[in-house]
Write a protein that holds these residues in place. Structure first.
Motif, PDB file in Angstrom:
ATOM      1  N   ALA A  79       0.839  -1.208   0.000  1.00  0.00           N
ATOM      2  CA  ALA A  79       0.000   0.000   0.000  1.00  0.00           C
ATOM      3  C   ALA A  79       0.869   1.252   0.000  1.00  0.00           C
ATOM      4  N   MET A  80       1.950   1.244   0.826  1.00  0.00           N
ATOM      5  CA  MET A  80       2.842   2.415   0.893  1.00  0.00           C
ATOM      6  C   MET A  80       3.442   2.695  -0.484  1.00  0.00           C
ATOM      7  N   MET A  81       3.917   1.625  -1.120  1.00  0.00           N
ATOM      8  CA  MET A  81       4.564   1.792  -2.426  1.00  0.00           C
ATOM      9  C   MET A  81       3.553   2.309  -3.456  1.00  0.00           C
ATOM     10  N   VAL A  82       2.300   1.874  -3.308  1.00  0.00           N
ATOM     11  CA  VAL A  82       1.266   2.361  -4.227  1.00  0.00           C
ATOM     12  C   VAL A  82       1.120   3.869  -4.065  1.00  0.00           C
ATOM     13  N   LEU A  83       1.067   4.317  -2.790  1.00  0.00           N
ATOM     14  CA  LEU A  83       0.968   5.759  -2.539  1.00  0.00           C
ATOM     15  C   LEU A  83       2.170   6.473  -3.133  1.00  0.00           C
ATOM     16  N   MET A  84       3.371   5.855  -2.964  1.00  0.00           N
ATOM     17  CA  MET A  84       4.587   6.437  -3.544  1.00  0.00           C
ATOM     18  C   MET A  84       4.411   6.584  -5.051  1.00  0.00           C
ATOM     19  N   ALA A  85       3.936   5.514  -5.685  1.00  0.00           N
ATOM     20  CA  ALA A  85       3.737   5.547  -7.140  1.00  0.00           C
ATOM     21  C   ALA A  85       2.806   6.691  -7.519  1.00  0.00           C
ATOM     22  N   LEU A  86       1.720   6.807  -6.747  1.00  0.00           N
ATOM     23  CA  LEU A  86       0.731   7.841  -7.060  1.00  0.00           C
ATOM     24  C   LEU A  86       1.336   9.232  -6.873  1.00  0.00           C
ATOM     25  N   ALA A  87       2.020   9.430  -5.724  1.00  0.00           N
ATOM     26  CA  ALA A  87       2.604  10.744  -5.403  1.00  0.00           C
ATOM     27  C   ALA A  87       3.588  11.159  -6.496  1.00  0.00           C
ATOM     28  N   THR A  88       4.512  10.267  -6.848  1.00  0.00           N
ATOM     29  CA  THR A  88       5.526  10.622  -7.858  1.00  0.00           C
ATOM     30  C   THR A  88       4.859  10.931  -9.186  1.00  0.00           C
ATOM     31  N   THR A  89       3.770  10.222  -9.487  1.00  0.00           N
ATOM     32  CA  THR A  89       3.096  10.455 -10.762  1.00  0.00           C
ATOM     33  C   THR A  89       2.380  11.788 -10.774  1.00  0.00           C
ATOM     34  N   VAL A  90       1.670  12.072  -9.660  1.00  0.00           N
ATOM     35  CA  VAL A  90       0.915  13.330  -9.592  1.00  0.00           C
ATOM     36  C   VAL A  90       1.873  14.520  -9.632  1.00  0.00           C
ATOM     37  N   ALA A  91       3.040  14.368  -8.982  1.00  0.00           N
ATOM     38  CA  ALA A  91       3.988  15.493  -8.885  1.00  0.00           C
ATOM     39  C   ALA A  91       4.546  15.869 -10.255  1.00  0.00           C
ATOM     40  N   THR A  92       4.629  14.897 -11.159  1.00  0.00           N
ATOM     41  CA  THR A  92       5.361  15.108 -12.414  1.00  0.00           C
ATOM     42  C   THR A  92       4.886  16.330 -13.188  1.00  0.00           C
ATOM     43  N   THR A  93       3.584  16.360 -13.533  1.00  0.00           N
ATOM     44  CA  THR A  93       3.113  17.390 -14.460  1.00  0.00           C
ATOM     45  C   THR A  93       3.352  18.809 -13.962  1.00  0.00           C
ATOM     46  N   PRO A  94       2.889  19.169 -12.739  1.00  0.00           N
ATOM     47  CA  PRO A  94       3.081  20.567 -12.318  1.00  0.00           C
ATOM     48  C   PRO A  94       4.546  20.980 -12.365  1.00  0.00           C
ATOM     49  N   ILE A  95       5.439  20.141 -11.808  1.00  0.00           N
ATOM     50  CA  ILE A  95       6.871  20.458 -11.808  1.00  0.00           C
ATOM     51  C   ILE A  95       7.357  20.621 -13.241  1.00  0.00           C
ATOM     52  N   LEU A  96       6.954  19.680 -14.083  1.00  0.00           N
ATOM     53  CA  LEU A  96       7.407  19.694 -15.476  1.00  0.00           C
ATOM     54  C   LEU A  96       6.963  20.988 -16.155  1.00  0.00           C
ATOM     55  N   GLN A  97       5.675  21.324 -15.970  1.00  0.00           N
ATOM     56  CA  GLN A  97       5.159  22.540 -16.609  1.00  0.00           C
ATOM     57  C   GLN A  97       5.967  23.751 -16.150  1.00  0.00           C
TER      58      GLN A  97
END
Lengths: 472, 472
Positions: free
Chosen positions: A442-460
């Motif tokens: 479950a923790m790793m799933v949250l990690m996966a989600l967090a890293t994915t969500v973070a990508t776009t705003p930072i990238l933009q």
């Protein structure tokens, strides 16, 4: 067809009354006749010998029984995916995030929390394999489309960079993951798992990049054909092949079967070589020799067969089926009409029906509710930190080494840090092997989600910065 | 993206040697580090508490296990379908026949005969439900497309004709089927089946018209938009709704549950009324109010949801899911852009991947080998004769009554005599219910095939005759 219309016009068209009369007569006569026949039939002797009537069609009831459930599940999946996707677009996130979250929301983490009965009604256990196969087919076709889009020319120009970056972006998170294992082992490792397997698995899990999600983010940001996009896709592809080989290796260790994993790696290498050295030239020469450039439905069928075949080969080799599909896609020139029209034909069914099913299917197997204590949540944050440090850090350093500017490197690092659904696949495998515990899962799933969500705003933010820098 | 390229061009691109060195270093360091971590980790105490690691993901192994099998099966289905289809086109038959035959050939009737092991390897029992659902989805989507193509305007113009013809073409074969039951009951009825259920079922089975196959034949002959085509589709649609209602009734009788079947018929009627009286006007007004006429992927998603929903409703009502899909399709104006572009998007996936799966799936559940004695074969011929006499005869008489010329009537009769796969669905249901025996099932399958194969050549002959007649 004027002929018929003329004729029928000439033919006297009958009045409603007459029709109805005929019709009524028919009915009366029919029922009368049937009763007559029935009366005769009742006197007949029934057959004595018992005949097995179900043996030949064992699957029929299950099918008739499964269909409405599957329809309901698909409806729920598409609707939820669309709604969450729209919400994400509204929030400036790519809709893929919304679909990922929708998938997790449809699972035990949210829907199952609110009403377990409702969840088991919408997603009963018996349709799970069907959704699973639909999901897999979706990812296979999607990865083929991604491969089709891949501009291998641009990729080759930076092959060194790509390889170096991708390996750096594997090694760093892998080592950090192993270090993390030192702290996680006593608390979160399931009983009876050797530290070696545990550490190896955590390392691999940290070094995954979600190729499909990364590709969709690039597409959503219209970057998939840019140099950054191409390098990112190349690195992610290389990353994934490496990571899956590592995973096969870890699976081998966990099953204490080394030859198996070595064999997998060798076969995978051989297959890639075969495709690049033999298949690619053949396709190119065939394409250039063709007269008419448009895609017949016959050709489309054979391409589909090739995609499924390549996927089956890689799946049976031991690395995931999607690599076969992606590899074949990459072998077809991205600027050929075939690529364009095949993509156009598949795109909708894949993105509307099959990918959401993939997200939902993976989501239904994720339970976040297991994180109970505060220390669990702290450790979850630690995992996210370590994962990002490893993937982002490693990538940035390596890209600077290979002569990319800071902002491109940072953008690349951000992209590579996208874990998404690919991570979930790996985690599920780990969970099935019993290498990680459900809570760590479950923790790793949250990690996966967090890293994915973070990508776009930072990238933009990074990209806008670069544009400013360029415009100065 | 010139910006990046400029930057990267400025950035000193590193030599192969340097990259390789860095790369080698990375590897050595990595492996070294990992061994260090491993050494530390080995001293750590493992967790004592046992944690269930598989509970949360029961379906994972099955999925990982099923995928290659499904891929193999799909490849076999598509390839065989294409080959047989091509052969049929070469023989002047529409390719759909080839695909139907391919499906039966892949089943126990041929493939299973040649090598049972090979068949169970390619189509193992455990993927049967998955293929079943794929097949059903294929037919649902296909029937929606057929509905989209339906020109309800032309249909309404001949509503009387359509209804009368369709009912005549049900009543006649139904009665003849019941008469046939008198001769079949003692020899071919399974033990413990009442004559009533047996006769009713045979009647229904005789009066089936294969809507999908008929539609594909019309499409292949470029007749689907002609008046003949529209009347045929209309009759077939009416036929099928009637036949399925009758079937629901028979199923009710066989399960000795009359309310059930009455309920089904009433609900079906109510749903059709709702669609025609409420949904159709809403769609039309909405379409006319729309500004941009092209189909966004968002809209496509919602249309798909509607299709699946309508299919689910009819399936749960008790008539087959395909009627919901067809009905919804018929509610959308066939000449709207939406219809055209949605059709264009779905067509290939349906015709290349899903329909062949449907044919193969049904074929794998058909065993013709059961016809052993000569008398069995004679009876099989009798069935074919009776079925044709009923369906063809009934239709021709009725169409003459409603003022169609001889040749159109004959063409219509020939078309309505197409049983195809729809028949196989009905037969499978009968077999599951134990109303017919496997051998009778096999005979009826042959009947379905014969009537389907006969259609095109006769039709082509009739049409050419009519064209000659017109040209004189």
């Amino acid at each position: 067809m004027e002929i018929i219309q003329d004729v029928s016009a000439q033919g006297k068209s009958p009045s409603t009354a007459r029709i109805s009369l005929v019709y009524l007569l028919l009915l009366v006569v029919t029922i009368g006749c049937f009763f007559g026949i029935q009366h005769l039939g009742e006197q007949l002797p029934g057959q004595a010998a018992a005949v097995s009537t179900t043996a030949s069609t064992p699957a029929a009831p299950s099918r008739l029984h499964l269909l409405p459930q599957v329809l309901l599940a698909l409806i729920a999946i598409i609707v939820t995916g669309r709604l969450f996707g729209a919400a994400c677009q509204y929030l400036g996130q790519p809709r893929v995030i919304g679909e990922v979250v929708a998938g997790i929301a449809l699972g035990p983490s949210l829907f199952g929390r609110i009403s377990p009965d409702a969840m088991t009604f919408v997603f009963p256990q018996n349709i799970s394999p069907i959704l699973g196969v639909l999901a897999q087919l979706g990812v296979i076709l999607y990865m083929f489309l991604v491969g089709l889009e891949l501009n291998s020319g641009l990729l080759r120009a930076r092959a060194h960079a790509t390889v170096a970056i991708s390996h750096a972006s594997i090694v760093t998170p892998f080592l950090l993951g192993a270090v993390l294992a030192l702290f996680a082992y006593s608390r979160y490792a399931p009983a009876g798992v050797s530290f070696t397997s545990f550490a190896l698995f955590l390392g691999v899990a940290m070094s995954i990049t979600a190729f499909p999600v990364l590709a969709r983010i690039l597409t959503d940001l219209k970057l998939d054909k840019s140099e950054l996009g191409v390098i990112a896709l190349g690195c992610a592809a290389a990353d994934d092949v490496t990571a899956w080989c590592l995973l096969a290796f870890v699976v081998g260790i966990a099953k204490s079967n080394l030859q198996e994993s070595v064999r997998t790696i060798l076969l995978a290498g051989a297959y890639v070589f075969l495709m690049v050295a033999v298949v690619k030239p053949l396709i190119s020469s065939w394409l250039s020799s063709r007269k008419n450039t448009d895609l017949s439905s016959r050709l489309a069928a054979w391409i589909l067969v090739a995609v499924l075949g390549s996927a089956m080969i890689t799946e049976s080799i031991g690395i995931h089926a999607i690599f076969g599909a992606f590899l074949l896609g990459a072998m077809i020139p991205h600027d050929s009409n075939i690529a364009a029209s095949f993509r156009h034909r598949l795109e909708d069914v894949v993105s509307i029906l099959l990918l959401p099913t993939f997200f939902a299917y993976t989501g239904t197997r994720t339970q976040i509710g297991l994180l109970s204590t505060t220390s669990d949540w702290y450790f979850c944050l630690l995992i996210i930190g370590v994962a990002t440090a490893g993937k982002f850090g490693g990538t940035v350093v390596a890209s600077r080494f290979t002569g990319l500017d800071w902002r491109t490197s940072a953008s690349l690092g951000t992209l590579m840090n996208t874990r998404g659904l690919m991570e979930l696949i790996v985690l599920n495998i780990g969970l099935d092997l019993g290498v990680i515990s459900p809570i760590l899962f479950a923790m790793m799933v949250l990690m996966a989600l967090a890293t994915t969500v973070a990508t776009t705003p930072i990238l933009q933010r990074l990209l806008s910065l670069r544009v400013e820098a360029a415009s100065q």
